[in-house]
Design a protein around this motif. Structure first.
Motif, short mmCIF file in Angstrom:
data_model
loop_
_atom_site.label_atom_id
_atom_site.label_comp_id
_atom_site.label_asym_id
_atom_site.label_seq_id
_atom_site.Cartn_x
_atom_site.Cartn_y
_atom_site.Cartn_z
N PRO A 49 0.81 -1.22 0.00
CA PRO A 49 0.00 0.00 0.00
C PRO A 49 0.84 1.27 0.00
O PRO A 49 2.02 1.23 0.36
CB PRO A 49 -0.78 -0.11 1.31
N CYS A 50 0.20 2.37 -0.37
CA CYS A 50 0.89 3.67 -0.30
C CYS A 50 1.31 3.88 1.15
O CYS A 50 2.47 4.13 1.43
CB CYS A 50 -0.06 4.78 -0.75
N SER A 51 0.33 3.71 2.07
CA SER A 51 0.70 3.88 3.48
C SER A 51 0.18 2.73 4.34
O SER A 51 -0.84 2.10 4.03
CB SER A 51 0.18 5.22 4.01
N SER A 104 2.65 3.31 -10.62
CA SER A 104 1.49 3.80 -9.87
C SER A 104 1.55 5.32 -9.73
O SER A 104 0.61 6.03 -10.12
CB SER A 104 1.44 3.15 -8.49
N HIS A 105 2.65 5.84 -9.17
CA HIS A 105 2.77 7.30 -9.03
C HIS A 105 2.95 7.97 -10.39
O HIS A 105 2.66 9.16 -10.53
CB HIS A 105 3.94 7.65 -8.10
N ALA A 106 3.42 7.20 -11.36
CA ALA A 106 3.69 7.78 -12.68
C ALA A 106 2.44 8.38 -13.31
O ALA A 106 2.51 9.41 -13.98
CB ALA A 106 4.28 6.72 -13.59
N VAL A 113 4.86 -1.27 -7.16
CA VAL A 113 3.43 -1.08 -7.43
C VAL A 113 2.66 -0.89 -6.13
O VAL A 113 2.87 -1.62 -5.15
CB VAL A 113 2.84 -2.31 -8.15
N GLU A 114 1.71 0.05 -6.15
CA GLU A 114 0.85 0.23 -4.98
C GLU A 114 -0.34 -0.74 -5.04
O GLU A 114 -1.10 -0.75 -6.02
CB GLU A 114 0.39 1.69 -4.86
N VAL A 115 -0.46 -1.53 -3.98
CA VAL A 115 -1.53 -2.53 -3.90
C VAL A 115 -2.27 -2.28 -2.59
O VAL A 115 -1.64 -2.15 -1.53
CB VAL A 115 -0.94 -3.97 -3.89
N PHE A 163 5.97 7.18 7.15
CA PHE A 163 6.10 8.65 7.16
C PHE A 163 5.72 9.12 5.77
O PHE A 163 6.38 8.76 4.79
CB PHE A 163 7.54 9.06 7.49
N LYS A 164 4.65 9.89 5.66
CA LYS A 164 4.16 10.27 4.34
C LYS A 164 4.40 11.74 4.02
O LYS A 164 4.01 12.62 4.78
CB LYS A 164 2.63 10.00 4.26
N PRO A 165 5.01 12.02 2.87
CA PRO A 165 5.21 13.41 2.47
C PRO A 165 3.97 13.92 1.74
O PRO A 165 3.82 13.72 0.55
CB PRO A 165 6.40 13.30 1.50
N ARG A 166 3.03 14.53 2.44
CA ARG A 166 1.77 14.95 1.82
C ARG A 166 1.80 16.43 1.45
O ARG A 166 2.36 17.25 2.18
CB ARG A 166 0.60 14.68 2.77
N VAL A 211 14.02 7.04 -0.58
CA VAL A 211 14.05 8.51 -0.56
C VAL A 211 13.01 8.92 -1.60
O VAL A 211 13.11 8.56 -2.78
CB VAL A 211 15.45 9.07 -0.94
N GLY A 212 12.00 9.64 -1.17
CA GLY A 212 10.91 10.00 -2.06
C GLY A 212 11.29 11.11 -3.03
O GLY A 212 12.32 11.78 -2.86
N ALA A 213 10.43 11.27 -4.04
CA ALA A 213 10.68 12.27 -5.08
C ALA A 213 10.91 13.66 -4.48
O ALA A 213 11.79 14.40 -4.91
CB ALA A 213 9.48 12.30 -6.02
N ARG A 214 10.13 13.98 -3.44
CA ARG A 214 10.23 15.33 -2.86
C ARG A 214 11.52 15.55 -2.09
O ARG A 214 11.91 16.67 -1.82
CB ARG A 214 9.02 15.59 -1.97
N ASN A 215 12.17 14.48 -1.72
CA ASN A 215 13.43 14.61 -0.96
C ASN A 215 14.66 14.24 -1.78
O ASN A 215 15.74 14.12 -1.22
CB ASN A 215 13.37 13.73 0.29
N GLU A 270 12.37 5.40 -11.28
CA GLU A 270 11.68 6.37 -12.13
C GLU A 270 10.20 6.32 -11.76
O GLU A 270 9.59 5.25 -11.78
CB GLU A 270 11.91 5.99 -13.61
N ARG A 271 9.62 7.47 -11.41
CA ARG A 271 8.22 7.49 -10.95
C ARG A 271 7.40 8.55 -11.66
O ARG A 271 6.36 8.98 -11.18
CB ARG A 271 8.17 7.67 -9.43
N GLY A 272 7.87 8.96 -12.84
CA GLY A 272 7.12 9.97 -13.59
C GLY A 272 7.58 11.36 -13.23
O GLY A 272 8.01 11.62 -12.09
C1 PEP Z 1 5.45 6.77 -2.40
O1 PEP Z 1 6.17 5.90 -2.92
O2 PEP Z 1 4.52 6.52 -1.64
C2 PEP Z 1 5.67 8.19 -2.76
C3 PEP Z 1 5.26 9.17 -1.98
O3 PEP Z 1 6.26 8.34 -3.95
P1 PEP Z 1 6.92 9.63 -4.65
O4 PEP Z 1 7.99 10.09 -3.71
O5 PEP Z 1 7.44 9.05 -5.92
O6 PEP Z 1 5.83 10.62 -4.87
#
Ligand code: PEP
Ligand code: MN
Length: 337
Positions: free
Chosen positions: A101-103, A271-273, A297-299, A130-133, A183-187, A236-238
């Motif tokens: 899952p995503c989280s 998924s994020h792509a 993949v997010e499931v 820990f979610k970067p929202r 390490v997420g896209a935002r970081n 690579e996530r788009g």
């Molecule tokens: C994630 O994988 O849940 C995520 C937040 O991805 P990204 O950093 O690619 O947006």
């Protein structure tokens, strides 16, 4: 590195630039043309500050011909890097499938999903604690409690865990509890975080920044590797483009580009792509066909009620179908799954 001098540069002025470069250990070849003089600079040109060289009154242009990343560069490491995660390899003949899952939302949720994705053939469990929202009012993740639940899911299934780190302060804890630190896209350009992860020996899954070039992405890998951690996996996530139909645009061309430039493994997150669950299968197939080393993949067991990214999540049953379809793509790509 190539330095083009201004047409009006005289012999003494050319010598001045040449001597400056030689003084910092460069070997300089002087090519006098009809229009202008061009200097071929050889040696460790990373030591040359190209920007200050262009401030020189007789310098027209400075061009780098080699990439600024070294440890991540295939030129210095021709063989593919294979990252070993508790005995499971990323980057070898076998494709890696990271699913979950995503989280992390509850013990029942993460354990059930872990069991189901494992039964379908996933080799890693993902789940954000820990979610970067974008919004501070959105669900921020279960944090350390989420980490504990991931460990429980690992204990039940044996699947190594992949989860995102947001703070350099958490490196020690993630080092202890997590198998692959994401390490997420935002970081991607949180350089303090990257430096801290360079001191870890844990494999790092480095996602491409939302608007980052391939070179910037590889330079972020270089930060981790320069600190002493060679275990980097790219994801690579788009990326952001002018297209609004999809959440991001999956840059399939990044796969062969990264394979040419770097020896590091690359996985793709379909998924994020795009943000759309129905695009996961075709893009996962495309990623494998283009040479990716795996997918993430997010499931989710109940995408409609997911606390995060439900629209792009597939159910465990759908994941099972994706895995079956991927098996034949893997065969065509000469890989196993
Ligand atoms: C994630 O994988 O849940 C995520 C937040 O991805 P990204 O950093 O690619 O947006
Ligand atoms: Mn997500």
């Amino acid at each position: 590195m190539i330095v083009v001098l201004k047409p009006q540069a005289q012999k003494e002025e050319i010598r001045e630039v040449v001597n400056e470069l030689k003084a910092i250990g460069m070997d300089v070849q002087v090519n006098e043309g009809v229009e202008c003089t061009v200097l071929g600079v050889l040696g460790n040109t990373y030591e040359v500050d190209a920007d200050s060289l262009t401030l020189h009154p007789f310098v027209e242009r400075v061009m780098r011909v080699s990439e600024p990343f070294k440890k991540a560069n295939r030129k210095f490491h021709p063989d593919n890097t294979v990252v070993d995660v508790c005995g499971t390899k990323i980057g070898g003949d076998q494709l890696s499938v990271i699913a979950g899952p995503c989280s992390v939302e509850s013990e029942a949720q993460i354990v059930q999903i872990a069991k189901e994705v494992k039964a379908s053939g996933a080799s890693f469990l993902r789940g954000g604690a820990f979610k970067p929202r974008t919004s501070p009012y959105s669900f921020q993740g279960m944090e350390f409690e989420g980490l504990e639940l991931l460990k429980e899911a690992k204990a039940e299934t044996g699947l190594p865990i992949v989860t995102e780190i947001m703070s350099p302060k958490h490196v020690e804890r993630f080092d202890r509890d997590v198998d692959v630190i994401q390490v997420g896209a935002r970081n991607m350009q949180n350089f303090d975080l990257l430096k801290e992860l360079g001191h870890s020996k844990k494999p790092i899954l480095l996602k491409r920044g939302l608007s980052s070039t391939i070179e910037e992405w590889l330079m972020s890998a270089e930060y981790i590797m320069a600190g002493g951690n060679p275990n980097v996996i790219l994801c690579e996530r788009g990326i952001r483009t002018f297209e609004t139909y999809t959440r991001n645009t999956l840059d399939i061309s990044a796969i062969p580009a990264v394979k040419r430039l770097s020896h590091l493994p690359i996985v793709v997150d379909p998924s994020h792509a795009t943000g759309m669950n129905w695009m996961v299968t075709p893009l996962a197939i495309a990623a494998i066909a283009a040479g990716a080393d795996g997918i993430m993949v997010e499931v989710h067991n109940d995408p409609k009620n997911a606390k995060c990214d439900g629209a792009q999540s597939i159910t465990p049953a759908e994941f099972d179908v994706v895995m079956k379809q991927l098996r034949s793509s893997a065969e065509i790509a000469g890989r196993t799954l």
